[in-house]
Motif scaffolding. Structure first.
Motif, mmCIF file in Angstrom:
data_model
loop_
_atom_site.group_PDB
_atom_site.id
_atom_site.type_symbol
_atom_site.label_atom_id
_atom_site.label_comp_id
_atom_site.label_asym_id
_atom_site.label_seq_id
_atom_site.Cartn_x
_atom_site.Cartn_y
_atom_site.Cartn_z
ATOM 1 N N ALA A 110 67.318 5.272 107.394
ATOM 2 C CA ALA A 110 66.063 5.962 107.077
ATOM 3 C C ALA A 110 65.331 6.323 108.369
ATOM 4 O O ALA A 110 65.518 5.671 109.402
ATOM 5 N N PRO A 111 64.483 7.355 108.348
ATOM 6 C CA PRO A 111 63.711 7.712 109.547
ATOM 7 C C PRO A 111 62.860 6.540 110.033
ATOM 8 O O PRO A 111 62.249 5.825 109.229
ATOM 9 N N GLN A 112 62.830 6.330 111.356
ATOM 10 C CA GLN A 112 62.096 5.220 111.959
ATOM 11 C C GLN A 112 61.021 5.784 112.892
ATOM 12 O O GLN A 112 61.226 5.926 114.091
ATOM 13 N N ASP A 113 59.866 6.103 112.318
ATOM 14 C CA ASP A 113 58.817 6.754 113.103
ATOM 15 C C ASP A 113 58.201 5.842 114.153
ATOM 16 O O ASP A 113 57.624 6.317 115.133
ATOM 17 N N ASP A 114 58.296 4.522 113.972
ATOM 18 C CA ASP A 114 57.757 3.587 114.956
ATOM 19 C C ASP A 114 58.812 3.130 115.949
ATOM 20 O O ASP A 114 58.605 2.155 116.676
ATOM 21 N N GLY A 115 59.926 3.828 115.993
ATOM 22 C CA GLY A 115 61.020 3.415 116.848
ATOM 23 C C GLY A 115 61.986 2.517 116.097
ATOM 24 O O GLY A 115 61.695 2.035 114.997
ATOM 25 N N ALA B 210 71.142 -8.146 103.825
ATOM 26 C CA ALA B 210 70.313 -8.756 102.785
ATOM 27 C C ALA B 210 68.837 -8.781 103.160
ATOM 28 O O ALA B 210 67.974 -8.759 102.275
ATOM 29 N N SER B 211 68.529 -8.822 104.441
ATOM 30 C CA SER B 211 67.124 -8.889 104.857
ATOM 31 C C SER B 211 66.372 -7.606 104.543
ATOM 32 O O SER B 211 65.145 -7.623 104.396
ATOM 33 N N GLY B 212 67.096 -6.483 104.481
ATOM 34 C CA GLY B 212 66.453 -5.203 104.244
ATOM 35 C C GLY B 212 65.732 -4.645 105.452
ATOM 36 O O GLY B 212 65.092 -3.585 105.360
ATOM 37 N N LYS B 213 65.834 -5.311 106.598
ATOM 38 C CA LYS B 213 65.118 -4.867 107.794
ATOM 39 C C LYS B 213 65.932 -3.808 108.544
ATOM 40 O O LYS B 213 67.153 -3.906 108.670
ATOM 41 N N ALA B 214 65.214 -2.818 109.071
ATOM 42 C CA ALA B 214 65.851 -1.761 109.859
ATOM 43 C C ALA B 214 65.933 -2.230 111.313
ATOM 44 O O ALA B 214 65.186 -1.778 112.182
ATOM 45 N N VAL B 215 66.840 -3.157 111.545
ATOM 46 C CA VAL B 215 67.008 -3.769 112.864
ATOM 47 C C VAL B 215 68.463 -3.634 113.281
ATOM 48 O O VAL B 215 69.370 -4.054 112.545
ATOM 49 N N VAL B 216 68.707 -3.052 114.444
ATOM 50 C CA VAL B 216 70.052 -3.000 115.004
ATOM 51 C C VAL B 216 70.272 -4.269 115.818
ATOM 52 O O VAL B 216 69.474 -4.598 116.696
ATOM 53 N N MET B 217 71.341 -4.999 115.516
ATOM 54 C CA MET B 217 71.669 -6.203 116.276
ATOM 55 C C MET B 217 72.655 -5.823 117.370
ATOM 56 O O MET B 217 73.743 -5.315 117.092
ATOM 57 N N LEU B 218 72.253 -6.051 118.621
ATOM 58 C CA LEU B 218 73.082 -5.711 119.771
ATOM 59 C C LEU B 218 73.721 -6.971 120.337
ATOM 60 O O LEU B 218 73.049 -7.994 120.515
ATOM 61 N N HIS B 219 75.011 -6.864 120.616
ATOM 62 C CA HIS B 219 75.763 -7.976 121.195
ATOM 63 C C HIS B 219 76.321 -7.555 122.549
ATOM 64 O O HIS B 219 77.378 -6.925 122.616
ATOM 65 N N PRO B 220 75.646 -7.863 123.662
ATOM 66 C CA PRO B 220 76.280 -7.633 124.959
ATOM 67 C C PRO B 220 77.465 -8.584 125.099
ATOM 68 O O PRO B 220 77.335 -9.780 124.839
ATOM 69 N N TRP B 221 78.630 -8.066 125.488
ATOM 70 C CA TRP B 221 79.869 -8.849 125.506
ATOM 71 C C TRP B 221 80.082 -9.391 126.923
ATOM 72 O O TRP B 221 80.406 -8.639 127.837
ATOM 73 N N PRO B 222 79.900 -10.703 127.129
ATOM 74 C CA PRO B 222 79.901 -11.219 128.498
ATOM 75 C C PRO B 222 81.299 -11.266 129.101
ATOM 76 O O PRO B 222 82.297 -11.412 128.392
ATOM 77 N N ASN B 223 81.341 -11.158 130.409
ATOM 78 C CA ASN B 223 82.569 -11.400 131.167
ATOM 79 C C ASN B 223 82.515 -12.856 131.605
ATOM 80 O O ASN B 223 81.871 -13.192 132.586
ATOM 81 N N GLY B 224 83.156 -13.740 130.848
ATOM 82 C CA GLY B 224 82.976 -15.175 131.065
ATOM 83 C C GLY B 224 81.565 -15.566 130.682
ATOM 84 O O GLY B 224 81.168 -15.456 129.522
ATOM 85 N N VAL C 36 71.917 5.929 113.072
ATOM 86 C CA VAL C 36 70.578 5.461 112.709
ATOM 87 C C VAL C 36 69.698 6.675 112.480
ATOM 88 O O VAL C 36 69.953 7.762 113.009
ATOM 89 N N GLY C 37 68.655 6.493 111.686
ATOM 90 C CA GLY C 37 67.730 7.582 111.407
ATOM 91 C C GLY C 37 66.779 7.805 112.561
ATOM 92 O O GLY C 37 66.469 6.891 113.328
ATOM 93 N N LEU C 38 66.300 9.025 112.679
ATOM 94 C CA LEU C 38 65.388 9.391 113.756
ATOM 95 C C LEU C 38 63.980 9.587 113.213
ATOM 96 O O LEU C 38 63.791 10.156 112.145
ATOM 97 N N ALA D 130 65.115 8.987 118.919
ATOM 98 C CA ALA D 130 65.761 7.671 118.924
ATOM 99 C C ALA D 130 65.195 6.876 120.092
ATOM 100 O O ALA D 130 65.613 7.029 121.236
ATOM 101 N N ARG D 131 64.233 6.027 119.802
ATOM 102 C CA ARG D 131 63.626 5.232 120.865
ATOM 103 C C ARG D 131 63.487 3.791 120.399
ATOM 104 O O ARG D 131 63.458 3.495 119.199
ATOM 105 N N LEU D 132 63.425 2.896 121.360
ATOM 106 C CA LEU D 132 63.311 1.478 121.053
ATOM 107 C C LEU D 132 61.933 1.158 120.512
ATOM 108 O O LEU D 132 60.917 1.493 121.121
#
Length: 454
Positions: free
Chosen positions: A175-180, A250-264, A292-294, A299-301
């Protein structure tokens, strides 16, 4: 003097952006324009006098040779199209809205230079999902057992470390995310060492967090939703799946979960003040590819949250220290180093009355409880929580989810498991504390998300 169109992109020396595979074309009133200048990261075109409409199309691909049992691969990693109206009596270009996006493409930034319009394409991240799925062991497990409700995208950073990130995107983000677009960055314990995209990778440790446990008694020992026997040594397998994807959905929240993949143990720029910019660059890519919606701002954080488990607490506290003014919420899943970070947490909470700290405990249970008690003196108690509230939370009959996980133990094993910090430590990330009348599969992450303002 004819108006020039200069198309530029960053990090053109990256293996993910080879110049030989950069297909950048432009048209004026549907007529192809010849390339007047070319070098890595740059293409130049001349716009003829009288043109009314200019269109830019850029497709970037990466290619790698055969590796072990994986054949040579070539895949498109980014595609951008943007139209422009010629304005200012032929002296400027004005971006036109994309029909699919409803606004100009979020990965194209327009700048002006003498006699030229400069279109810079955002190439900090590209989509490497096909490469990851080809190189990573256990990728087939995710493809087979992933449930609808979220989408997983593998992101390749074209400069710096970590070279690989992952984005878990729930349907609510469409859905559009007007607040980022809010992002929750998760720091895991250390992983294997890697230096390239085109090498053998391991997805087992990612599946452990993303996938949901399987209640089928015939499921593989590590996929079970109770402590199952490891057939390799007949010990009890305690690293149950955490169900992050299900919790996001299930939370219904428009949150992208980011996983930085470590080197060791190295999370690179993901623990520095560069993190918000990196998160926004990742979200711009996801917006440009319609993952994701704009909103009106593109598309901003939006809000930024941090989470970490176990030794992932160490990079978590580094990231919080570097970005305290930008972070809205922290989810600490039995996070190592929390005791030494109490002063940092106190300063961070005092900086904004809307900030929240959520903690779960096993090894850190006593430290969490003490921190929650002390911090609650100076902040609204609802902003700081620790689950379980004390060791009594692991007694039989107190927590339906804990009881279910332990239901396969025989009488001779129960004392050892019910009172083992190493087992509590795992429950702190895969478990939960359901309230009265709630299903037992409400995890800590789902509860934290539902109560969050991310």
């Amino acid at each position: 003097m004819p108006l020039k169109l200069r198309v530029t992109w960053r990090n053109a020396g990256s293996p993910l952006l080879p110049d030989a595979l950069a297909d950048v074309q432009a048209t004026a009133d549907d007529a192809p324009l010849p390339i007047r200048g070319a070098k890595p990261g740059l293409r130049e075109f001349e716009i003829p006098a009288g043109a009314a409409r200019v269109a830019l199309r850029a497709r970037f691909s990466a290619a790698f040779g055969a590796f072990e049992d994986v054949p040579a691969l070539r895949e498109e990693v980014l595609s951008v199209e943007q139209a422009f109206d010629v304005a200012g009596a032929g002296t400027a270009l004005s971006p036109a809205p994309d029909l699919a996006l409803g606004q100009p493409h979020p990965l194209v930034d327009m700048q002006s230079a003498p006699g030229a319009a400069v279109a810079q394409i955002g190439t900090d991240f590209v989509d490497i999902t096909p490469f990851w799925m080809a190189y990573a062991r256990y990728a087939d497990e995710h493809q087979r057992e992933h449930q609808p409700g979220t989408e997983l995208v593998a992101l390749g950073a074209t400069a710096g470390d970590p070279k690989i990130w992952f984005a878990s995107i729930p349907e609510a983000c469409k859905a559009p995310q007007d607040d980022g677009i809010s992002a929750l960055v998760f720091y895991r314990p250390e992983g294997y060492a890697y230096s390239r995209v085109d090498q053998r990778h391991e997805m087992f440790g990612l599946n452990r967090y993303l996938l949901s446990p399987d209640p089928d008694p015939d499921a593989s020992f590590w996929a079970r939703d109770v402590f199952a026997l490891d057939p390799r040594d007949n010990s009890r397998w305690v690293y149950l799946r955490c169900g992050f994807e299900a919790a996001l959905a299930a939370s219904g929240k428009a949150v992208v979960m980011l996983h930085p993949w470590p080197n060791g143990t190295n999370f690179g720029a993901a623990t520095t003040a560069s993190l918000p910019g990196l998160a926004e660059a990742a979200l711009r890519l996801l917006g440009g590819t319609q993952k994701v919606g704009l909103g009106q701002g593109g598309a901003r954080l939006g809000k930024l949250g941090l989470a970490g488990f176990s030794a992932g607490g160490l990079p978590l506290w580094q990231a919080l220290a570097a970005n305290a003014a930008r972070v809205s919420e922290v989810f600490a899943f039995d996070a190592r180093g929390i005791g030494k970070s109490e002063a940092l947490l106190a300063r961070w909470l005092a900086g904004d009355a809307s900030r929240k700290l959520r903690m779960t405990g096993g090894h850190q249970l006593d430290a969490n409880t003490a921190i929650a008690r002390r911090l609650a003196r100076n902040a609204d108690a609802a902003r700081v929580s620790s689950l379980p509230p004390d060791k009594g939370g692991y007694r039989p009959g107190v927590n339906a989810r804990w009881d279910h996980v332990c239901s396969s133990l025989d009488d001779g094993e129960k004392d050892a498991y019910l009172n083992a910090d190493r087992v509590w430590h795992q429950f702190a990330v895969f478990g939960g504390c359901p309230g009265a009348g709630e299903p037992r599969d409400v995890t800590f992450l789902q509860r934290f998300l539902e109560a969050s303002e991310l």
